[in-house]
Write a protein that holds these residues in place. Structure first.
Motif, PDB file in Angstrom:
ATOM      1  N   UNK A  16       0.838  -1.195   0.000  1.00 27.86           N
ATOM      2  CA  UNK A  16       0.000   0.000   0.000  1.00 27.86           C
ATOM      3  C   UNK A  16       0.874   1.247   0.000  1.00 27.86           C
ATOM      4  N   UNK A  17       0.398   2.288  -0.672  1.00 21.09           N
ATOM      5  CA  UNK A  17       0.885   3.643  -0.440  1.00 21.09           C
ATOM      6  C   UNK A  17      -0.350   4.505  -0.186  1.00 21.09           C
ATOM      7  N   UNK A  18      -0.152   5.790  -0.022  1.00 22.10           N
ATOM      8  CA  UNK A  18      -1.270   6.656   0.343  1.00 22.10           C
ATOM      9  C   UNK A  18      -2.377   6.618  -0.712  1.00 22.10           C
ATOM     10  N   UNK A  19      -2.014   6.679  -1.984  1.00 24.75           N
ATOM     11  CA  UNK A  19      -3.015   6.696  -3.053  1.00 24.75           C
ATOM     12  C   UNK A  19      -3.754   5.367  -3.142  1.00 24.75           C
ATOM     13  N   UNK A  20      -3.020   4.253  -3.043  1.00 27.07           N
ATOM     14  CA  UNK A  20      -3.660   2.940  -3.117  1.00 27.07           C
ATOM     15  C   UNK A  20      -4.589   2.712  -1.929  1.00 27.07           C
ATOM     16  N   UNK A  21      -4.121   3.123  -0.754  1.00 27.90           N
ATOM     17  CA  UNK A  21      -4.936   2.968   0.449  1.00 27.90           C
ATOM     18  C   UNK A  21      -6.242   3.752   0.322  1.00 27.90           C
ATOM     19  N   UNK A  22      -6.141   5.001  -0.155  1.00 31.64           N
ATOM     20  CA  UNK A  22      -7.335   5.835  -0.296  1.00 31.64           C
ATOM     21  C   UNK A  22      -8.287   5.251  -1.333  1.00 31.64           C
ATOM     22  N   UNK A  23      -7.755   4.727  -2.421  1.00 30.73           N
ATOM     23  CA  UNK A  23      -8.590   4.099  -3.442  1.00 30.73           C
ATOM     24  C   UNK A  23      -9.277   2.853  -2.906  1.00 30.73           C
ATOM     25  N   UNK A  24      -8.584   2.100  -2.054  1.00 32.24           N
ATOM     26  CA  UNK A  24      -9.137   0.893  -1.430  1.00 32.24           C
ATOM     27  C   UNK A  24     -10.365   1.242  -0.584  1.00 32.24           C
TER      28      UNK A  24
END
Length: 648
Positions: free
Chosen positions: A137-145
């Motif tokens: 995860x990074x910040x963008x992937x986490x937020x999209x999740x």
């Protein structure tokens, strides 16, 4: 249509190239979605009328360009940046559609979900699970999740009533897991909304907290789903740690962070099919970030009875790939193209329905069949028409040649629609403003608020909210709500509105009248006058005007001039109407009007038979003060409602 907000720069990074706004708009159209708006956080803040920000606050907002993309309501695989970018790259031929791999569990005990069937059957009977291993995860992937879960909850999950998604850090809990339903007071845990480990709630107190706490108002709409149930659903690990209290909140201990590597996903549901679609969608979107891309680890779900015997078992996620067929001739004729079978099979790769193959013709007249492979992300493919629609997108709507129809026909309006259009123009010239109101309303507005007895109406079995319980049986509530929402306007000169539209009536005689659905539409015209005076004479004048336009004479004039050529020119032979007082205590609609200030309109026409007995085609009068109070209308109001079908 759901709207997905995506960072333009992040989307272009996923696509591996950049576009101008116009170029991306064209690409989106070709793919079958729509670029609805190009905006930013700062632009959105300046458009808001409710939130006023200072210059300093505005300066702190981001100028990052956001694309708001409208996607079809049945394309759950396009609700996040991963799904949209992947589908576009496949559509452009820059990558092949992924193949998903379900891995067996290395440890059967740790990846087992046991369902206490006797308890969960009373509230949310189903659960499906999956594990994503070694996810980065990074910040963008986490937020999209997180945003994908929110989008699914709003759409397919029907605000969590059908399915609720729970995602957990697998390394913070210990399997095997249990899905049970317990008394609210027996469920104690620290919810995800609280990081203070000492702030523990039981189920009952947590429901009260979410109903009253302003900071948790986003969870308040879900509280009624389980609040009044004697048992609350709960997911636990082997140490009785609460992972989630579906469909409300997850536990704090299993919270997912940017450092989470192994994700345990559980979806509790009242509909098993929807649960599998939701789980497959989440897994398909984010398994690309696993150590083995597009792989997922399976979980065995066992249902046990009161004595502990396994009565049912299945393995999830299904990630089910299936084959569907469509006639090549049917696809070509439906779209209006002439593509040979081989080229059509190639087009299927652009829309993630490949690999496709051509099967020999079962019927020489129908020709060969196209067999496509439907991936687990395309639950919207249900019929040959769906396949044809996607092939049309892959072929390109702009590439379809315009052709003239082979048949020559002459179209014209239906008489009822023609009458309605003519009346709209004339009523508008009389100073009335036309409105268009919702066809659905609440039972309260349709009956109780009008002081009418609740009678049969076409009702929705699963309404989205209380405002959409029944199909209206009268146009009057819509007009009164329109007046209610326009109280700020000046009523000093009188406020006149009207609507010509359909109501839906229950047809108890459907066996005789051949309305198979047991209901029928009825075209009505309804108008109101609201102002400093009651306006009874204004509405009465409109009634006379409508009758005159329909060439129907008042009874007295018709009788007095029945032998006059003037009447024959301006009035249809045998058509006339009368006005008589409406007995408010003896009529189903009488309670709507002020006693002694209402009338009913009776029509005599050749259609009435040899006796020419008049039929009631409508009512008008001054509305009862209680009715006005129910709709929060501050001025005296008169109304008329007529059945237009009887005037044809």
């Amino acid at each position: 249509m759901p709207t997905v907000a995506i960072s333009r720069d992040a989307l272009f990074a996923h696509l591996g190239r950049t576009y101008s706004d116009h170029e991306f708009d064209e690409l989106a159209f070709e793919f079958g979605v729509e670029l609805d708006e190009v905006t930013s956080e700062k632009i959105e803040a300046t458009k808001s009328d409710t939130v006023k920000l200072t210059k300093e606050q505005l300066a702190q907002l981001s100028d990052e360009v956001i694309y708001k993309i409208d996607v079809p309501a049945n394309r759950y695989d396009l609700l996040c940046i991963e799904g949209i970018s992947r589908s576009l790259k496949v559509f452009l031929g820059e990558m092949d559609a992924p193949s998903y791999q379900v891995l067996s569990s290395p440890s059967s005990d740790a990846t087992t979900m046991t369902v206490i069937q006797s308890n969960t059957n009373t509230i949310r009977p189903y659960v499906v699970c999956a594990i994503l291993r070694d996810v980065t995860f990074d910040e963008a992937r986490y937020q999209s999740f997180i945003e994908l879960q929110d989008q699914l909850h709003r759409n397919l999950c029907r605000q969590r009533t059908l399915v609720a998604i729970g995602t957990h850090d697998l390394d913070m809990v210990k399997g095997p897991f249990t899905y049970d339903a317990r008394s609210p007071t027996d469920i104690k845990f620290v919810p995800l909304t609280h990081t203070d480990e000492n702030r523990e709630f039981d189920g009952a107190s947590l429901m009260e907290h979410y109903e009253t706490e302003a900071s948790c108002k986003h969870l308040k709409p879900y509280v009624p789903i389980i609040k009044h149930s004697p048992l609350y659903p709960v997911v636990l690990d082997s140490e009785e740690t609460v992972l989630s209290l579906p469909p409300i909140i997850n536990g704090s201990k299993s919270r997912i962070t940017l450092n989470t590597k192994n994700v345990f996903i559980e979806c509790t549901a009242t509909d098993l099919t929807k649960a599998n679609i939701v789980l497959d969608t989440v897994v398909a979107m984010f398994s690309e970030y696993a150590a083995i891309p597009f792989s997922v680890e399976a979980v065995t779900v066992n249902y046990i009875n009161e004595v502990g015997d396994v009565v049912k078992s299945y393995v999830t996620p299904q990630m089910y790939t299936r084959n569907e067929t469509a006639s090549v001739k049917f696809v070509n004729s439906l779209i209006g193209i002439d593509v040979d079978p081989g080229a059509m099979a190639t087009l299927c790769n652009k829309i993630q329905l490949g690999p496709a193959c051509i099967l020999p013709a079962e019927d020489e007249e129908e020709g060969p069949l196209l067999e496509v492979t439907v991936p687990p992300t395309r639950s919207d493919i249900l019929h040959a028409v769906d396949i044809a629609e996607d092939i049309g997108i892959a072929f390109g709507y702009n590439n379809i040649l315009k052709t003239l129809p082979r048949t020559c026909t002459v179209g014209r309006e239906q008489p009822l629609n023609q009458l309605g259009d003519l009346l709209r123009e004339e009523i508008g010239r009389a100073g009335y403003i036309e409105v268009l109101t919702h066809g659905l309303c609440s039972t309260h507005d349709n009956f109780t608020a009008l002081k009418r007895h609740v009678t049969s109406a076409v009702s929705l079995s699963n309404p989205a909210n209380v405002e959409y319980e029944v199909v209206r049986t009268t146009l009057l509530p819509g007009l009164l709500k329109c007046l209610q929402h326009n109280k700020s306007l000046s009523f000093s000169g009188g406020f006149k509105i009207f609507e010509i539209s359909d109501v839906v009536l229950v047809d108890d005689e459907h066996v005789v009248t051949d309305t198979i659905v047991g209901a029928k539409n009825s075209r009505r015209v309804c108008a109101t006058y609201s102002g400093p005076r009651s306006g009874f004479e204004v509405i009465h004048g409109l009634v006379d005007r409508i009758m005159s336009l329909c060439e129907v004479a008042p009874q007295e004039e018709y009788v007095a001039m029945s032998g006059n050529a003037y009447v024959k020119v301006h009035c249809k032979e045998g058509w006339y109407y009368t006005i008589r007082e409406l007995k408010t205590d003896k009529s189903d609609v009488g309670g709507t009007y002020f006693p002694g200030r209402a009338a009913e309109i009776l029509l005599t026409s050749p259609k009435n038979g040899t006796k020419k007995e008049p039929v009631v085609i409508g009512t008008f009068g001054i509305l009862h003060p209680e009715v006005l109070g129910n709709f929060d209308i501050l001025y005296p109001t008169s109304a008329v409602e007529l059945n237009l079908e009887l005037l044809l």
